[in-house]
Structures are given as C-alpha cells and as structure tokens.
Scaffold this active site. Sequence first.
Site, PDB file in Angstrom:
ATOM      1  N   HIS A  35       0.829  -1.209   0.000  1.00 26.72           N
ATOM      2  CA  HIS A  35       0.000   0.000   0.000  1.00 26.72           C
ATOM      3  C   HIS A  35       0.862   1.257   0.000  1.00 26.72           C
ATOM      4  CE1 HIS A  35      -3.723  -2.155   0.363  1.00 26.72           C
ATOM      5  NE2 HIS A  35      -4.380  -1.009   0.363  1.00 26.72           N
ATOM      6  N   LYS A 100     -10.526  -7.576   7.215  1.00 31.37           N
ATOM      7  CA  LYS A 100     -11.299  -7.887   8.419  1.00 31.37           C
ATOM      8  C   LYS A 100     -11.069  -6.779   9.428  1.00 31.37           C
ATOM      9  CE  LYS A 100      -7.698 -10.613  10.725  1.00 31.37           C
ATOM     10  NZ  LYS A 100      -7.411  -9.995  12.023  1.00 31.37           N
TER      11      LYS A 100
END
Lengths: 181, 281
Positions: A35, A100
């Site tokens: 990222h 999650k």
Amino acid sequence: MRVEAPISNEVAAGLRAGDAVWIHGIIYVARDAAHKRLVDALGRGEALPFDPLGAVIYYMGPSPAKPGQPIGSAGPTTSYRMDPYTPTLLAQGVKGLIGKGSRSEVVKKALCEHQAVYFAAVGGAAALIAKTVQESEIIAYPDLGAEAVLRLKVAGFPAIVVNDAQGGDLYEAARKEWARK
Amino acid sequence: MREIACAEISQTVARLCQEANYYLGEDVVTALRLGLAAEESPLGREVLKQLLDNAEIAGSEQVPLCQDTGLTVLFLDLGQDIHIVDGDLGEALAEGVRRGYGEGYLRKSLVWPPIFGRKNTQDNTPPVVHTEVVPGDRLTITVLPKGAGSENMSRLFMLTPSDGVAGVKRAVLKAVDEAGPNPCPPIIVGVGIGGTAEHVGYLAKRALLREIGRPSADPRLAELEAELLAEIRDLGIGPAGFGGRMTALAVHVEMAPCHIASLPVGVNIQCHSARHKTAVL
C-alpha cells in the site's frame, strides 16, 4: 448473492451492510508495504500496476503454496493498517476492499463519497478461502515476498458487506443488536 | 546429569511448528462446536461453521489453519539436571524454527529492524523464547505461533491497588471492547495480574497455554474467569465481529505477587486459531 469483480458502479451502489456475497472474477492482493508503494507511486505521477477502475483489493499475505496449489492459505489481514492509504486508492476508482476489522471514519466517508464497498472475509478461515482461488500471479513488488501485489482469479470467494456506499456499518449494527446490558 | 543433543531439540521444534500450524487443538475444536450449538446469531453460526470446516481442511491437507503462521513463541521448561550438548541452545531453537517454517510451507512473517527499513528475515527467526528452570531432568518445549491480528490488540494496564477486582475487570473488558472485530473472535483472553510490567505480559501469554474449558485451580480466579467470560459475551461482538454471543471461547487468568504500590494487568488476546503444541524430551 453473486458479485462479479471488477465491480460495476451499479453493483457497488446496490450492496448493503450485512449482505453475504460470493465474489467471482479478478481481485488484487495488497497489504501494508505494498500500500505504501502504491500510494507513493501515485504521488510521483506513476500508474498503478493494475487498472483501478472497479478493482477489488484484498488485504492478504498468503503462506507459501505447496507444489500443485495455486496459493497457500489465504485469509484476510486486519484492515485498519491500510486506512491511511485507502481514500487515495478509492479516488482512483477502486470499488471494493476485502479485509477484516473496523475502518476509520475517514475511510467510511470516502466509501460513501466514491460509492465503494468494504467487505470482510472470515479471519482465520484461510485454508477454506484458499479453495476459492483458481489462479495467482505476482504482478508487482516481488521483493516484498508475502507482501507482493498479486492478481487472483477467484470463484465463489465468501465475504460479507461491512461498510456500504450509503454509510451502513455491519459491525456497529451488530453490536447494537446483540449487546446485552 | 542427563544429556540432550541440540539436533534433537531442533528436530522437535521443527515438528512442533508444523503441527501447531496444521492441527487445531481438540480443546479448541470442542469449544467451537459448543459455541456453534449455543450461538444465537445466524451470521455468527455461519462463521463458526466456516472455522470448523477450515480446521478440517487444514488438518487433512496439512496446510496452515491461517496464513499468518505467526511469530514463533517458545516456552521452555528446562530441568536443572539437563546438560545441553553438541551446540548452542539458542541456535538449536532458531534452526528448528528455520526448518519448520521452510519445509512446512509456513509464512515467514518477521522483519528486522522493526523501524529504519523493515526487512523480512526470510526464515521466521528469531523466535521469542521464555525459559523457566525447573527441578528434574526433562525438557518441555511448547511452540505457540502468534499471529499479529490478535497480538496487536493486547494491552498492558498499570493499575493501582485501590482499583481492585473491579479495576481488573474494567481493564479486561476495555481491551476486548476496543479490539472489537479486529482480533478474529471468538477469542481466548489471557490475563496476567501482578508481577511487574514485563512479567505480567508473560503471565498473560502463558495463560493461553491452558486447556480451553479448564477453569483456574484457584476458585477465586475461576469465578473471576466465569464472570469476565459472561460480561465479554454480553458485548455482542460475536464471531468475526458480525454480532452474537460467541465473542470469546474462554478467559484464563494467572496471578503473581506484586509490589505494595502496584497492580499490573496484562491482557493477551488470542484469536480462535489458538495454536500451540508441546513435546517433552
């Protein structure tokens, strides 16, 4: 319900928090270190290593594949670590995120702004989820090892809509519904 | 003086690393089954079913239960009458981890240094090793691969004596409440009370090794564990955070003496992939 990836604007806008989905098609894997590189690349004016329009990004770092397997165990990692980078990727046209755990208020707002969706897969169901991965290929940053960017072909990848494009939040709603005080 | 060779220790650690990551303990499987029977939330039941299926697949295909095969935590109970021969104990343990993770298709998840350019160490070494010297001539080795999703939700609270039992309960509930869906519930909550800032973290981690469903031998702690479990289940977080009762499978509390001015509380959160395996040499 069945969801095709990449995800169309109409499908993304129509999903609601709490919907159970089975994702079919192409999704991209990226987690912490990837990222940082993706957003740094955009900052330098470079293109992403995949087409962001309608793309689904899965926060995951697989275990090594055994011979004959397309991928090792492949469950979601906790999403909040990607929060600082997510609005930038949504602005590029990314429509779905899979991980999650809870997202920041900034990310939830960006999901509404860009009409995108955050899904949760069941953390720790990694051997089961791996069964839905048909193909896996490293497309960027191979030096990151388990954190490299992958292109996955999935069939029936199980997930639940947590944050929808209208501000719906399954985690918050579930706490309200099930808390006993 | 009984001799144990380093090669035997490495081989044992390698085997335990793989077994812990492939085979979910019977106590955890039983707790998940009981949880499935008791869970009221439909989404929660679906999650518990997936976890039982996952354990079945991992065990039968010998693949990791979770892709996060953890930082390897080793507990050694080292009999004082043992002489370790043919090598260096620390290197023997690292070699066991290296081989276990390399040959077992387990993910290498360690970086060094933690700041200044995190680089993967490529072989999941070094392990974190806790050694207690005990009477006798046996060496007990336990491998606990610890995933970061749950470890990141663990907490240290330096309470004061006046906080008492109520303060301890508030601290544990705060940690679990704030963790919410992040640590992969249903969780096992390891709690340490007493000692010092660093020792209480060890107590909390060691509490995770107790068999699920077996209450503390101290009746006061057993009662505290039951109360905490009930209050955690009232939070409503549920399996995977999708709502429901089965937020935790168990609470395990361990105590140690502490300073007159202190009341340290450590909370070590363990995800449902509660993996640990033990061998006695």
